[in-house]
Design a protein around this motif. Structure first.
Motif, PDB file in Angstrom:
ATOM      1  N   ASP A  57       0.808  -1.220   0.000  1.00 48.74           N
ATOM      2  CA  ASP A  57       0.000   0.000   0.000  1.00 48.74           C
ATOM      3  C   ASP A  57       0.840   1.268   0.000  1.00 48.74           C
ATOM      4  OD1 ASP A  57      -2.491  -1.219  -0.109  1.00 48.74           O
ATOM      5  OD2 ASP A  57      -2.550  -1.503   2.070  1.00 48.74           O
ATOM      6  N   ASP A  58       2.054   1.188   0.522  1.00 46.93           N
ATOM      7  CA  ASP A  58       2.887   2.395   0.576  1.00 46.93           C
ATOM      8  C   ASP A  58       3.661   2.654  -0.722  1.00 46.93           C
ATOM      9  OD1 ASP A  58       4.637   0.248   0.849  1.00 46.93           O
ATOM     10  OD2 ASP A  58       5.805   1.173   2.458  1.00 46.93           O
ATOM     11  N   LEU A  59       3.479   1.803  -1.703  1.00 47.56           N
ATOM     12  CA  LEU A  59       4.132   1.986  -2.993  1.00 47.56           C
ATOM     13  C   LEU A  59       3.456   3.134  -3.737  1.00 47.56           C
ATOM     14  CD1 LEU A  59       6.213   0.859  -5.042  1.00 47.56           C
ATOM     15  CD2 LEU A  59       4.420  -0.651  -5.875  1.00 47.56           C
ATOM     16  N   GLN A  60       4.254   4.038  -4.283  1.00 45.04           N
ATOM     17  CA  GLN A  60       3.683   5.143  -5.050  1.00 45.04           C
ATOM     18  C   GLN A  60       2.987   4.593  -6.295  1.00 45.04           C
ATOM     19  OE1 GLN A  60       6.530   8.110  -6.247  1.00 45.04           O
ATOM     20  NE2 GLN A  60       4.951   9.529  -6.893  1.00 45.04           N
ATOM     21  N   SER A  61       1.792   5.053  -6.578  1.00 42.57           N
ATOM     22  CA  SER A  61       0.973   4.621  -7.721  1.00 42.57           C
ATOM     23  C   SER A  61       0.711   3.110  -7.713  1.00 42.57           C
ATOM     24  CB  SER A  61       1.640   5.027  -9.039  1.00 42.57           C
ATOM     25  OG  SER A  61       1.900   6.404  -9.078  1.00 42.57           O
ATOM     26  N   PRO A  62       0.143   2.576  -6.640  1.00 42.73           N
ATOM     27  CA  PRO A  62      -0.055   1.119  -6.557  1.00 42.73           C
ATOM     28  C   PRO A  62      -0.980   0.565  -7.644  1.00 42.73           C
ATOM     29  CG  PRO A  62      -1.220   2.227  -4.779  1.00 42.73           C
ATOM     30  CD  PRO A  62      -0.371   3.266  -5.455  1.00 42.73           C
ATOM     31  N   ASP A  63      -1.980   1.332  -8.055  1.00 38.14           N
ATOM     32  CA  ASP A  63      -2.880   0.840  -9.105  1.00 38.14           C
ATOM     33  C   ASP A  63      -2.145   0.715 -10.435  1.00 38.14           C
ATOM     34  OD1 ASP A  63      -4.935   0.791  -7.259  1.00 38.14           O
ATOM     35  OD2 ASP A  63      -5.726   2.752  -7.849  1.00 38.14           O
ATOM     36  N   TRP A  64      -1.276   1.688 -10.730  1.00 36.90           N
ATOM     37  CA  TRP A  64      -0.467   1.639 -11.956  1.00 36.90           C
ATOM     38  C   TRP A  64       0.442   0.411 -11.936  1.00 36.90           C
ATOM     39  CZ3 TRP A  64       4.801   1.855 -12.961  1.00 36.90           C
ATOM     40  CH2 TRP A  64       5.152   2.083 -14.293  1.00 36.90           C
TER      41      TRP A  64
END
Length: 189
Positions: A57-64
């Motif tokens: 969840d803390d990853l930048q742009s998780p949906d991408w």
């Protein structure tokens, strides 16, 4: 979902290390996650949901990232090949960063290439310019070769990413020829 592509690992090799670095998971771990979800038998949207559930969840742009991981998996198991969309058609894109604003970038494209009536032997339809709060566009169809979208997206205050994307190619045989064509047109600006 489209008919499966020829078997074999057709994943673009450069994607895997980036996926592993960004997510902290090995590609083998990702394959295990997808196998546990029987992902080779579900559609792209469900595969992306499986990926999204496993992306930190803390990853930048998780949906991408989830979309990219899903596509890499689909390529890995032969559900599609690089450049192929979930509909089974193919797409290609190219971009260039320019020192101007988005409207100037579209104006530069139009001045240089707006009067071109065919691309690689395919007749171009009348263009459809448009603008949103975030981007400026110049769109047209190519007879027998899909749709083209030229988009200008601001990147900071004094730069823009001018991108050309072509969707709807019947096969992937000419992707690199089309990419070279669009890159040459962008380079001429």
């Amino acid at each position: 979902m489209a008919e499966p592509a020829p078997s074999g690992n057709l994943t673009r090799g450069e994607r895997i290390p980036a996926i592993e670095r960004a997510t902290g998971r090995s590609w083998a771990d990702w394959l295990h996650i997808f196998e546990a979800a029987d992902a080779s038998r579900i559609g792209h949207s469900e595969i992306a949901r499986v990926a999204r559930a496993a992306v930190p969840d803390d990853l930048q742009s998780p949906d991408w990232w989830a979309q990219g991981i899903a596509i890499a998996y689909e390529q890995h198991v032969g559900l599609r090949v690089p450049g192929q969309s979930t509909s089974g058609t193919f797409r290609v894109s190219a971009s260039r960063t320019l020192p101007m604003d988005r409207d100037e970038a579209i104006d530069a494209w139009v001045a240089a290439h707006g009067s071109v009536v065919e691309h690689l032997g395919h007749a171009a339809s009348a263009p459809r310019p448009s603008r949103t709060d975030k981007r400026s566009f110049w769109r047209f169809n190519l007879e027998g070769a899909g749709k083209v979208e030229v988009s200008a997206t601001p990147k900071g205050e004094d730069r823009v990413i001018l991108g050309v994307s072509q969707d709807g190619l019947a096969d992937g045989d000419r992707i690199e020829e089309w990419r070279a064509h669009w890159k040459a047109l962008l380079a001429a600006l």
